[in-house]
Scaffold this motif. Sequence first.
Motif, PDB file in Angstrom:
ATOM      1  N   GLY A 132     -27.402 -18.775  14.646  1.00  0.00           N
ATOM      2  CA  GLY A 132     -28.614 -19.332  14.065  1.00  0.00           C
ATOM      3  C   GLY A 132     -29.691 -18.312  13.734  1.00  0.00           C
ATOM      4  O   GLY A 132     -30.759 -18.679  13.231  1.00  0.00           O
ATOM      5  N   GLN A 133     -29.436 -17.039  13.989  1.00  0.00           N
ATOM      6  CA  GLN A 133     -30.421 -15.996  13.702  1.00  0.00           C
ATOM      7  C   GLN A 133     -30.714 -15.929  12.212  1.00  0.00           C
ATOM      8  O   GLN A 133     -29.821 -16.066  11.373  1.00  0.00           O
ATOM      9  N   GLU A 134     -31.975 -15.717  11.856  1.00  0.00           N
ATOM     10  CA  GLU A 134     -32.343 -15.533  10.453  1.00  0.00           C
ATOM     11  C   GLU A 134     -32.503 -14.046  10.176  1.00  0.00           C
ATOM     12  O   GLU A 134     -33.185 -13.335  10.918  1.00  0.00           O
ATOM     13  N   ILE A 135     -31.848 -13.574   9.142  1.00  0.00           N
ATOM     14  CA  ILE A 135     -31.900 -12.170   8.759  1.00  0.00           C
ATOM     15  C   ILE A 135     -32.285 -12.072   7.278  1.00  0.00           C
ATOM     16  O   ILE A 135     -32.242 -13.070   6.552  1.00  0.00           O
ATOM     17  N   VAL A 136     -32.667 -10.881   6.856  1.00  0.00           N
ATOM     18  CA  VAL A 136     -33.029 -10.641   5.456  1.00  0.00           C
ATOM     19  C   VAL A 136     -32.163  -9.519   4.917  1.00  0.00           C
ATOM     20  O   VAL A 136     -32.151  -8.406   5.459  1.00  0.00           O
ATOM     21  N   ILE A 137     -31.430  -9.840   3.854  1.00  0.00           N
ATOM     22  CA  ILE A 137     -30.475  -8.903   3.255  1.00  0.00           C
ATOM     23  C   ILE A 137     -30.681  -8.913   1.735  1.00  0.00           C
ATOM     24  O   ILE A 137     -30.802  -9.980   1.135  1.00  0.00           O
ATOM     25  N   PRO A 138     -30.710  -7.755   1.075  1.00  0.00           N
ATOM     26  CA  PRO A 138     -30.829  -7.742  -0.380  1.00  0.00           C
ATOM     27  C   PRO A 138     -29.665  -8.453  -1.067  1.00  0.00           C
ATOM     28  O   PRO A 138     -28.511  -8.351  -0.631  1.00  0.00           O
ATOM     29  N   LEU A 139     -29.988  -9.148  -2.133  1.00  0.00           N
ATOM     30  CA  LEU A 139     -28.999  -9.884  -2.931  1.00  0.00           C
ATOM     31  C   LEU A 139     -29.118  -9.434  -4.374  1.00  0.00           C
ATOM     32  O   LEU A 139     -30.229  -9.247  -4.883  1.00  0.00           O
ATOM     33  N   LYS A 140     -27.993  -9.255  -5.052  1.00  0.00           N
ATOM     34  CA  LYS A 140     -28.019  -8.909  -6.482  1.00  0.00           C
ATOM     35  C   LYS A 140     -26.694  -9.349  -7.084  1.00  0.00           C
ATOM     36  O   LYS A 140     -25.656  -8.771  -6.800  1.00  0.00           O
ATOM     37  N   ASN A 141     -26.747 -10.384  -7.906  1.00  0.00           N
ATOM     38  CA  ASN A 141     -25.510 -10.855  -8.523  1.00  0.00           C
ATOM     39  C   ASN A 141     -25.792 -11.705  -9.748  1.00  0.00           C
ATOM     40  O   ASN A 141     -26.876 -12.266  -9.903  1.00  0.00           O
ATOM     41  N   GLY A 142     -24.794 -11.787 -10.598  1.00  0.00           N
ATOM     42  CA  GLY A 142     -24.841 -12.663 -11.756  1.00  0.00           C
ATOM     43  C   GLY A 142     -23.870 -13.815 -11.639  1.00  0.00           C
ATOM     44  O   GLY A 142     -24.032 -14.844 -12.287  1.00  0.00           O
ATOM     45  N   GLU A 143     -22.837 -13.624 -10.807  1.00  0.00           N
ATOM     46  CA  GLU A 143     -21.825 -14.661 -10.600  1.00  0.00           C
ATOM     47  C   GLU A 143     -21.600 -14.835  -9.108  1.00  0.00           C
ATOM     48  O   GLU A 143     -20.577 -14.453  -8.563  1.00  0.00           O
ATOM     49  N   GLY A 144     -22.598 -15.431  -8.474  1.00  0.00           N
ATOM     50  CA  GLY A 144     -22.568 -15.580  -7.024  1.00  0.00           C
ATOM     51  C   GLY A 144     -22.533 -17.003  -6.530  1.00  0.00           C
ATOM     52  O   GLY A 144     -22.654 -17.239  -5.328  1.00  0.00           O
ATOM     53  N   GLY A 145     -22.351 -17.961  -7.441  1.00  0.00           N
ATOM     54  CA  GLY A 145     -22.331 -19.352  -7.039  1.00  0.00           C
ATOM     55  C   GLY A 145     -21.037 -19.721  -6.338  1.00  0.00           C
ATOM     56  O   GLY A 145     -19.969 -19.723  -6.962  1.00  0.00           O
ATOM     57  N   PHE A 146     -21.110 -20.035  -5.054  1.00  0.00           N
ATOM     58  CA  PHE A 146     -19.911 -20.365  -4.300  1.00  0.00           C
ATOM     59  C   PHE A 146     -19.485 -21.801  -4.591  1.00  0.00           C
ATOM     60  O   PHE A 146     -20.294 -22.729  -4.528  1.00  0.00           O
ATOM     61  N   ILE A 147     -18.195 -21.975  -4.890  1.00  0.00           N
ATOM     62  CA  ILE A 147     -17.654 -23.300  -5.163  1.00  0.00           C
ATOM     63  C   ILE A 147     -16.358 -23.494  -4.391  1.00  0.00           C
ATOM     64  O   ILE A 147     -15.682 -22.529  -4.028  1.00  0.00           O
ATOM     65  N   ALA A 148     -16.018 -24.740  -4.159  1.00  0.00           N
ATOM     66  CA  ALA A 148     -14.742 -25.122  -3.553  1.00  0.00           C
ATOM     67  C   ALA A 148     -14.580 -26.613  -3.784  1.00  0.00           C
ATOM     68  O   ALA A 148     -15.578 -27.343  -3.895  1.00  0.00           O
ATOM     69  N   PRO A 149     -13.334 -27.111  -3.879  1.00  0.00           N
ATOM     70  CA  PRO A 149     -13.132 -28.551  -3.975  1.00  0.00           C
ATOM     71  C   PRO A 149     -13.752 -29.263  -2.773  1.00  0.00           C
ATOM     72  O   PRO A 149     -13.901 -28.666  -1.697  1.00  0.00           O
ATOM     73  N   ALA A 150     -14.084 -30.529  -2.950  1.00  0.00           N
ATOM     74  CA  ALA A 150     -14.779 -31.275  -1.901  1.00  0.00           C
ATOM     75  C   ALA A 150     -14.017 -31.265  -0.582  1.00  0.00           C
ATOM     76  O   ALA A 150     -14.614 -31.090   0.489  1.00  0.00           O
ATOM     77  N   ASP A 151     -12.693 -31.430  -0.637  1.00  0.00           N
ATOM     78  CA  ASP A 151     -11.929 -31.458   0.607  1.00  0.00           C
ATOM     79  C   ASP A 151     -11.897 -30.091   1.280  1.00  0.00           C
ATOM     80  O   ASP A 151     -11.942 -29.987   2.514  1.00  0.00           O
ATOM     81  N   GLU A 152     -11.839 -29.023   0.471  1.00  0.00           N
ATOM     82  CA  GLU A 152     -11.841 -27.671   1.031  1.00  0.00           C
ATOM     83  C   GLU A 152     -13.213 -27.335   1.594  1.00  0.00           C
ATOM     84  O   GLU A 152     -13.330 -26.688   2.650  1.00  0.00           O
ATOM     85  N   LEU A 153     -14.259 -27.771   0.905  1.00  0.00           N
ATOM     86  CA  LEU A 153     -15.620 -27.553   1.391  1.00  0.00           C
ATOM     87  C   LEU A 153     -15.811 -28.242   2.741  1.00  0.00           C
ATOM     88  O   LEU A 153     -16.391 -27.661   3.669  1.00  0.00           O
ATOM     89  N   ALA A 154     -15.297 -29.458   2.852  1.00  0.00           N
ATOM     90  CA  ALA A 154     -15.391 -30.180   4.125  1.00  0.00           C
ATOM     91  C   ALA A 154     -14.620 -29.458   5.221  1.00  0.00           C
ATOM     92  O   ALA A 154     -15.058 -29.417   6.387  1.00  0.00           O
ATOM     93  N   ARG A 155     -13.466 -28.865   4.873  1.00  0.00           N
ATOM     94  CA  ARG A 155     -12.691 -28.122   5.866  1.00  0.00           C
ATOM     95  C   ARG A 155     -13.439 -26.879   6.321  1.00  0.00           C
ATOM     96  O   ARG A 155     -13.479 -26.563   7.528  1.00  0.00           O
ATOM     97  N   LEU A 156     -14.022 -26.145   5.381  1.00  0.00           N
ATOM     98  CA  LEU A 156     -14.787 -24.950   5.733  1.00  0.00           C
ATOM     99  C   LEU A 156     -15.915 -25.295   6.702  1.00  0.00           C
ATOM    100  O   LEU A 156     -16.141 -24.587   7.695  1.00  0.00           O
ATOM    101  N   GLU A 157     -16.614 -26.378   6.409  1.00  0.00           N
ATOM    102  CA  GLU A 157     -17.718 -26.793   7.274  1.00  0.00           C
ATOM    103  C   GLU A 157     -17.190 -27.287   8.617  1.00  0.00           C
ATOM    104  O   GLU A 157     -17.708 -26.925   9.676  1.00  0.00           O
ATOM    105  N   GLY A 158     -16.152 -28.105   8.576  1.00  0.00           N
ATOM    106  CA  GLY A 158     -15.634 -28.706   9.798  1.00  0.00           C
ATOM    107  C   GLY A 158     -15.005 -27.712  10.753  1.00  0.00           C
ATOM    108  O   GLY A 158     -15.067 -27.893  11.978  1.00  0.00           O
TER     109      GLY A 158
END
Length: 232
Positions: A132-158
């Motif tokens: 739960g620690q909050e950190i600050v890290i530089p970000l630089k991207n043009g194609e950084g949108g993370f996607i996954a199918p709904a079932d895979e997203l649920a698995r990643l979270e679960g």
Amino acid sequence: MRIGVVTFPGSLDDRDALRAIRLAGAEAVALWHGDHDLQGVDALVLPGGFSYGDYLRCGAIASLSPIMTEVIDAAGKGLPVLGICNGFQMLAEAHLVSGGLIRNDHGNFIRRDQHLRVENVSTPWTSGFEQGQEIVIPLKNGEGGFIAPADELARLEGEGLVVFRYQGVNPNGSLNDIAGVRNERGNVVGLMPHPEHAVEPGFGPDTPAAMRSGVDGLTFFTSVIRSTLVEA
């Protein structure tokens, strides 16, 4: 301990990653994408940049480079691997982590000092953080949108495979504010922000203490060093 950094045609942040490794106290080993030799390293970084000009899809061509055969094999045997930005895209294209990265939802390249929440500390790269620690890290991207199918997203979270989550603002439209994920074994981590740019006072993000003083990124590299030595 020896940590390798692979340079691909179009890599931009390989030198920064090598420097971060040295500052953390390990031996930095420069590796070349066209080789089939990891030189016996104890951990590995796939750095940021624009490998092969981001043609086809970001990271897609690099994921087929000769050295990636060795990377995939070593990752399967438990070698700690960190993919940063373009390196994260390579990991996704090589199916070493789940999901994919697409064009930022606002259509623009973005550069900012990004707040992240650490969601998983049970990896060699994050064991030095607090849950739960909050950190600050530089970000630089043009194609950084993370996607996954709904079932895979649920698995990643679960299954607790989300490692970092954007805080304050979602800079690229990533689903569930996901900034980084891990594989099931936990040795492979991919994230979009750049920890190698927050390892040295005077060159990192601003903090309440002083301008450019943020060094949260150094913990990625000290974590893997400590984790590997403990296992040894």
